[in-house]
Design a protein around this motif. Structure first.
Motif, PDB file in Angstrom:
ATOM      1  N   ILE A 103      15.099  11.486  42.091  1.00 34.24           N
ATOM      2  CA  ILE A 103      14.981  12.463  43.182  1.00 34.24           C
ATOM      3  C   ILE A 103      14.324  11.822  44.398  1.00 34.24           C
ATOM      4  CG2 ILE A 103      13.782  14.576  43.873  1.00 34.24           C
ATOM      5  CD1 ILE A 103      14.352  15.684  41.091  1.00 34.24           C
ATOM      6  N   VAL A 176      13.387  22.385  36.111  1.00 35.54           N
ATOM      7  CA  VAL A 176      14.287  21.260  36.349  1.00 35.54           C
ATOM      8  C   VAL A 176      14.810  20.782  34.996  1.00 35.54           C
ATOM      9  CG1 VAL A 176      14.506  18.917  37.237  1.00 35.54           C
ATOM     10  CG2 VAL A 176      13.118  20.596  38.463  1.00 35.54           C
ATOM     11  N   TYR A 188      19.430  19.600  36.835  1.00 40.25           N
ATOM     12  CA  TYR A 188      19.811  20.971  37.160  1.00 40.25           C
ATOM     13  C   TYR A 188      18.538  21.733  37.538  1.00 40.25           C
ATOM     14  CZ  TYR A 188      23.845  19.408  34.499  1.00 40.25           C
ATOM     15  OH  TYR A 188      24.921  18.679  34.056  1.00 40.25           O
ATOM     16  N   VAL A 189      18.643  22.631  38.514  1.00 39.52           N
ATOM     17  CA  VAL A 189      17.456  23.318  39.040  1.00 39.52           C
ATOM     18  C   VAL A 189      17.661  24.827  38.995  1.00 39.52           C
ATOM     19  CG1 VAL A 189      15.962  23.635  41.047  1.00 39.52           C
ATOM     20  CG2 VAL A 189      16.892  21.372  40.551  1.00 39.52           C
ATOM     21  N   TYR A 215      24.205  24.862  39.293  1.00 38.25           N
ATOM     22  CA  TYR A 215      22.942  24.509  39.932  1.00 38.25           C
ATOM     23  C   TYR A 215      22.591  23.037  39.735  1.00 38.25           C
ATOM     24  CZ  TYR A 215      22.263  29.581  40.309  1.00 38.25           C
ATOM     25  OH  TYR A 215      22.408  30.911  40.609  1.00 38.25           O
ATOM     26  N   HIS A 216      23.604  22.223  39.534  1.00 41.93           N
ATOM     27  CA  HIS A 216      23.426  20.774  39.472  1.00 41.93           C
ATOM     28  C   HIS A 216      22.821  20.298  40.794  1.00 41.93           C
ATOM     29  CE1 HIS A 216      24.965  16.530  39.772  1.00 41.93           C
ATOM     30  NE2 HIS A 216      24.433  16.518  38.564  1.00 41.93           N
ATOM     31  N   LEU A 217      21.827  19.417  40.730  1.00 41.76           N
ATOM     32  CA  LEU A 217      21.154  18.973  41.946  1.00 41.76           C
ATOM     33  C   LEU A 217      21.961  17.865  42.609  1.00 41.76           C
ATOM     34  CD1 LEU A 217      18.580  19.524  43.594  1.00 41.76           C
ATOM     35  CD2 LEU A 217      17.514  17.597  42.408  1.00 41.76           C
ATOM     36  N   SER A 221      23.202  21.522  46.780  1.00 44.15           N
ATOM     37  CA  SER A 221      22.110  22.340  46.249  1.00 44.15           C
ATOM     38  C   SER A 221      20.753  21.876  46.780  1.00 44.15           C
ATOM     39  CB  SER A 221      22.131  22.329  44.722  1.00 44.15           C
ATOM     40  OG  SER A 221      22.119  21.003  44.223  1.00 44.15           O
ATOM     41  N   TYR A 222      20.583  20.557  46.930  1.00 44.72           N
ATOM     42  CA  TYR A 222      19.306  20.075  47.456  1.00 44.72           C
ATOM     43  C   TYR A 222      19.107  20.522  48.897  1.00 44.72           C
ATOM     44  CZ  TYR A 222      15.497  17.258  49.181  1.00 44.72           C
ATOM     45  OH  TYR A 222      14.314  16.879  49.766  1.00 44.72           O
ATOM     46  N   TYR A 350      22.745  15.665  53.051  1.00 43.74           N
ATOM     47  CA  TYR A 350      22.454  17.072  52.785  1.00 43.74           C
ATOM     48  C   TYR A 350      22.283  17.860  54.073  1.00 43.74           C
ATOM     49  CZ  TYR A 350      17.515  15.835  53.527  1.00 43.74           C
ATOM     50  OH  TYR A 350      16.327  15.393  54.056  1.00 43.74           O
ATOM     51  N   LEU A 470      19.208  29.740  42.163  1.00 42.14           N
ATOM     52  CA  LEU A 470      18.778  28.375  42.465  1.00 42.14           C
ATOM     53  C   LEU A 470      17.443  28.385  43.195  1.00 42.14           C
ATOM     54  CD1 LEU A 470      19.408  25.265  42.836  1.00 42.14           C
ATOM     55  CD2 LEU A 470      20.468  25.932  45.014  1.00 42.14           C
TER      56      LEU A 470
END
Length: 497
Positions: A103, A176, A188-189, A215-217, A221-222, A350, A470
């Motif tokens: 991350i 997480v 996943y979050v 909700y895969h990061l 999603s981030y 992002y 999420l």
């Protein structure tokens, strides 16, 4: 020794005892019998020896007939999945270190702090120009992805107790899920508030828990999590101050021109942005109340950080809906963005995703968006132009000279001609090619360096589940309604699935 998914699920759900298993097995059989009309399902049973063989964790025998149907319903996986080896999971400490490093390296605006290598810690999120940064509690969990869910597995009683203690406080927190594969780690979050639910009778208070695979990061999603958490915490920190300053907005709306100093109020950067945005929206609506011609708009946002306000500020959605009165079969509202190539090149992926989502929101609302790449237009006023009649100026994004906003209105012929010339040039320089939203947004994705097929597929998946699971807004000034609708809109524009 690696075990079957069946044996791991029994452990996760506290069903390793034959008696407890039989209670759930019989209840599921009766439910299936009512649905299908097959009475034999209601009387199916499993002997202790057979159960011990199935739950041994090896491939020693598989169920058939009614038992197979009941197990698939009861555990949510196919028989082939249940009695195959579960994915290999490495040492917990190694997995935690791996996800924290992943991350931090992929998104430099994030840092995961996990004291003593444990599963619980702090997720620090930093902003840039318009966002102040924040932090949230975080709890990492091992998961196995099967179909549309990543299910938590491998928690002993101490692990469940730790999870329950994490979920109880009414604070911003995230679960997480970490799935460690041979070569990589998938993350996943889920907002902790979405998992903070009453337990079923006889089940652990915190389980079983699953995180939708939607909700895969990733950069979609981030980006949403990054922007919404900072906007939310910034507005919550200013909640009383913003409520107390409503009279200030009313006072300045009564003036023909205004540019109040930021020193007048003690607000965070996010709070100042909200106040400037809400004033400018009200100012434009007030000035256009008698307009009969269709106005055209110039918008100053150039980054995802700036454009995120369109996606989450509640008044922005109300503002767009109020302007729908200008839409007709004969005329379409136009809104222009200036996005120089240099600004695009400096933006993280992002942020470019957020920028595209904001423009897609407008296209969904029936607004024809144009994008101009010319750097020299970066400082053009935010303006609503009624050609030949009036120009309503409303700057709050990068407002000059330390002011909250700079607003006014003019009918000067010289100024109207100048604004009209800029809009005419914008039409000729537009990089969005296409006669419909799908064509224009696809060309925008190309301009921003985004994979259209990936983006629309992810929007479809995330839109089906909704953003609130999420990351859920807590401030009354925010909403995810516009974003949810935009995700579904983009998902439908993508390639056939």
């Amino acid at each position: 020794m690696r075990r079957t998914l069946f044996s791991l699920l029994l452990k996760d759900r506290n069903l390793l005892g034959w008696e407890a298993f039989c209670v759930h097995f019989a209840a599921t059989g009766r439910e299936l019998a009512r649905e299908t009309g097959k009475r034999r399902l209601a009387t199916a049973s499993v002997g202790r020896t057979t159960f011990d063989r199935w739950s041994s964790g090896t491939w020693s025998g598989r169920p058939r007939g009614e038992a197979a149907q009941i197990l698939e319903r009861m555990l949510g996986h196919t028989l082939e999945e249940l009695f195959s080896l579960a994915p290999e999971v490495g040492e917990p400490a190694a997995a935690l270190e791996s996800v924290a490093a992943r991350i931090g390296s992929r998104w430099p605006t994030s840092t995961l702090l996990l004291p003593a290598g444990g599963p619980a810690g702090i997720w620090e999120i930093s902003g840039q120009q318009r966002l102040d940064g924040t932090s949230a509690a975080v709890h990492l969990l091992p998961v196995i992805r099967r179909g549309e869910e990543a299910s938590v597995h491998g928690l002993d009683q101490d692990g469940l107790s730790d999870l329950e203690r994490f979920l109880r406080p009414a604070r911003r927190g995230f679960l997480v899920g970490v799935e460690e594969g041979r070569d990589d780690v998938d993350v996943y979050v889920r907002d902790a508030a979405a998992a903070r639910r009453p337990a079923l009778p006889g089940a652990p208070a915190a389980g079983p828990i699953a995180i939708p695979s939607a909700y895969h990061l990733d950069d979609l999603s981030y980006g949403i999590l990054w922007a919404l958490t900072q906007l939310d915490d910034g507005l919550l920190s200013d909640d009383q101050a913003l409520d107390a300053e409503q009279d200030l907005l009313d006072t300045y709306l009564s003036l023909p021109r205004s540019a109040p100093s930021q020193l007048l109020v003690n607000l965070s950067t996010v709070g100042s942005s909200w106040m400037g945005s809400v004033f400018c929206a009200r100012h434009i609506q007030q000035e256009l109340v008698d307009a009969r011609e269709v106005p055209i708009f110039w918008t100053r946002e150039q980054t995802g950080e700036e454009a995120a306000c369109w996606l989450f500020f509640r008044h922005k959605l109300e503002y767009l809906r109020a302007l729908e009165r200008f839409h007709s079969a004969a005329a379409q509202t136009v809104r222009v963005f200036c996005l120089p190539e240099s600004a695009v090149a400096r933006s993280e992926k992002y942020e470019r995703v957020l920028l595209l989502l904001a423009i897609a929101l407008m296209e969904r609302c029936g607004i024809r968006v144009r994008v101009v790449p010319k750097t020299e237009y970066s400082e053009v006023d935010g303006v609503a132009l009624v050609p030949g009649q009036q120009a309503v100026v409303a700057n709050w994004v990068r407002a000059p000279g330390g002011v909250l906003w700079a607003a006014g209105s003019t009918s000067s012929r010289g100024e109207l001609r100048s604004y009209a010339g800029v809009f005419t040039d914008a039409q000729g320089a537009d990089v969005l090619v296409g006669e419909d939203p799908a064509g224009r947004l696809r060309s925008l994705a190309d301009y921003l360096g985004l994979d259209w097929n990936w983006l629309t597929a992810r929007c479809h998946a995330l839109g089906e589940y909704g953003v609130a699971g999420l990351v859920r807004p807590r401030s009354r000034l925010l909403t995810v309604e516009a974003l949810d609708e935009t995700l579904l809109f983009l998902g439908k524009l993508g390639s056939p699935r």
